[in-house]
Scaffold this motif. Structure first.
Motif, PDB file in Angstrom:
ATOM      1  N   UNK A 168      46.678  70.136 109.084  1.00 25.13           N
ATOM      2  CA  UNK A 168      47.723  71.034 109.562  1.00 25.13           C
ATOM      3  C   UNK A 168      47.373  71.809 110.820  1.00 25.13           C
ATOM      4  N   UNK A 169      46.082  71.862 111.193  1.00 24.25           N
ATOM      5  CA  UNK A 169      45.699  72.831 112.227  1.00 24.25           C
ATOM      6  C   UNK A 169      46.175  72.462 113.628  1.00 24.25           C
ATOM      7  N   UNK A 170      46.003  71.195 114.017  1.00 21.02           N
ATOM      8  CA  UNK A 170      46.343  70.829 115.396  1.00 21.02           C
ATOM      9  C   UNK A 170      47.827  71.065 115.689  1.00 21.02           C
ATOM     10  N   UNK A 212      44.576  64.155 118.109  1.00 19.79           N
ATOM     11  CA  UNK A 212      43.287  64.766 117.775  1.00 19.79           C
ATOM     12  C   UNK A 212      42.658  64.233 116.499  1.00 19.79           C
ATOM     13  N   UNK A 242      49.913  73.256 114.251  1.00 20.90           N
ATOM     14  CA  UNK A 242      50.473  74.555 113.864  1.00 20.90           C
ATOM     15  C   UNK A 242      50.868  75.435 115.050  1.00 20.90           C
ATOM     16  N   UNK A 243      50.081  75.492 116.142  1.00 19.66           N
ATOM     17  CA  UNK A 243      50.444  76.417 117.228  1.00 19.66           C
ATOM     18  C   UNK A 243      51.865  76.215 117.763  1.00 19.66           C
ATOM     19  N   UNK A 285      50.590  66.320 118.736  1.00 20.19           N
ATOM     20  CA  UNK A 285      49.290  66.989 118.905  1.00 20.19           C
ATOM     21  C   UNK A 285      48.300  66.523 117.840  1.00 20.19           C
TER      22      UNK A 285
END
Lengths: 241, 241
Positions: free
Chosen positions: A154-156, A188, A158-159, A184
């Protein structure tokens, strides 16, 4: 790995999943991770899955068996449950039971079998709901403060969601947001991969209003990805420090 | 948590670290994570740290003691080592020994003490080097293909680096890239926090050419962050799907 994201907006629900599964880095396959259940106009349920494929497939198979069982009722079948909360409860209980069964089968291994799910849907007369179901069967729900839920890597991605998604976001902008969030992530994390499954459930439609499979090399997706890269680089050049 | 990033460019080395440490979510403090060692014109070494504060502080204290020891020589002191490879080896060995000592002290706890470091620098007559040192003391080095290294919470800030950083990037653009990479991380992970420490080592300068502490509310950083948010939202609006 996996990346699935769901948005709950005033205008409807927008859902996107990838299809890559891997058992180690040298065993990569394509499996659908988005599943539709609908009685158009009366109820629509979409489930997205992350985690152990044996857990998610068995859970889905058990949910399907419960729907088709001669004695199916509102406590056992997600197609008869009276509310989306009851749907989430049935799915959570089924997931937890399946996870426990498989963990017990695999007790000679050190690894644990686990999975999580996003459940979205609406029943005629009810409201749209979006849940994230944990491996143990408990769940949380999207709210106006945080109108999206993610499972997997989920991190890549989220922004971009944090910056542009609010409950007022249009369905068109929401599709763009989830696709850029996925873009994104694809760049990655190699264990998230095309093709993608996109679904839109318009508010009070009680059916999957739009569904689309986006294959590797899809011209529209590639153009969007390239335009976003170019826009980010242009923005970078123009920022002053 | 922590976020530290280092870039190795043709023009020099650019380094950025946050300062937040936490023992649980309810015990948050500010500690410097960037440390300079220099004999200006002869050698410059910058170390950035992530992980257990007791491991990183003790490692730094032991490195300092070894520098000041009466019998300091090229095998024990990073200020006497003949190459940056030897510097990385001394730091790696010291980190590994410290990590083992503290893990042994903490053997009654289930948790392990661990830390990693980024080491950047140059000796007069040598080339600039940028290393990531693992908790066990082994290390990897930045290359032209991947001219950056990260420790700590690396995922949120990686996409911008992948899109804009190459060995040809100017020092000015590189500062912008690491600050935007940090900005994305600060927004998404509460355990990464201001103030920030920025250092630039220009090629063959063999000293810290620029250093800057960026405090909470720094006007230039806030303006850059706001401009980047606005640029991303504008780019989003203009993308077609």
């Amino acid at each position: 790995m996996t990346y699935c994201v769901g948005l709950k907006l005033n205008a409807g629900l927008v859902l996107l999943s990838d299809t890559r599964t891997n058992a180690g880095l040298d065993n990569i396959s394509t499996y659908r991770k988005m599943f539709h259940f609908e009685n158009p106009g009366e109820r629509v349920i979409v489930i997205m899955t992350a985690g152990s494929l044996s857990v998610t497939q068995t859970t889905l198979a058990r949910l399907q068996e419960a729907i088709e069982a001669p004695d199916a009722d509102e406590t056992s079948s997600i197609m008869r449950a009276e509310t989306m909360l009851q749907v989430a409860t049935i799915i959570g209980n089924t997931l937890n039971r399946t996870r426990r069964d498989i963990t017990e089968q695999c007790r000679d291994l050190s690894q644990q079998a686990s999975a999580s799910m996003i459940v979205a849907g609406q029943r005629a007369g009810g409201t749209m709901r979006l849940f994230l179901i944990y491996p143990e069967g408990n769940f949380i729900e999207a709210t106006d403060d945080t109108p999206y839920l993610q499972i997997g890597e989920h991190k890549y991605g989220k922004p971009i969601l944090d910056r542009v998604v609010t409950p007022e976001t249009s369905l068109s902008d929401a599709k763009k947001a989830v696709l850029l969030s996925m873009d994104s992530t694809l760049r990655s994390n190699l264990s998230v991969g095309m093709p993608l499954d996109l679904a839109v459930i318009e508010r009070d439609d009680c059916r999957v209003s739009q569904r689309r499979r986006i294959d590797e090399g899809d011209p529209a997706f590639m153009a969007m990805s390239a335009a976003w890269s170019a826009a980010l680089r242009d923005s970078f050049v123009n920022i002053q420090i």
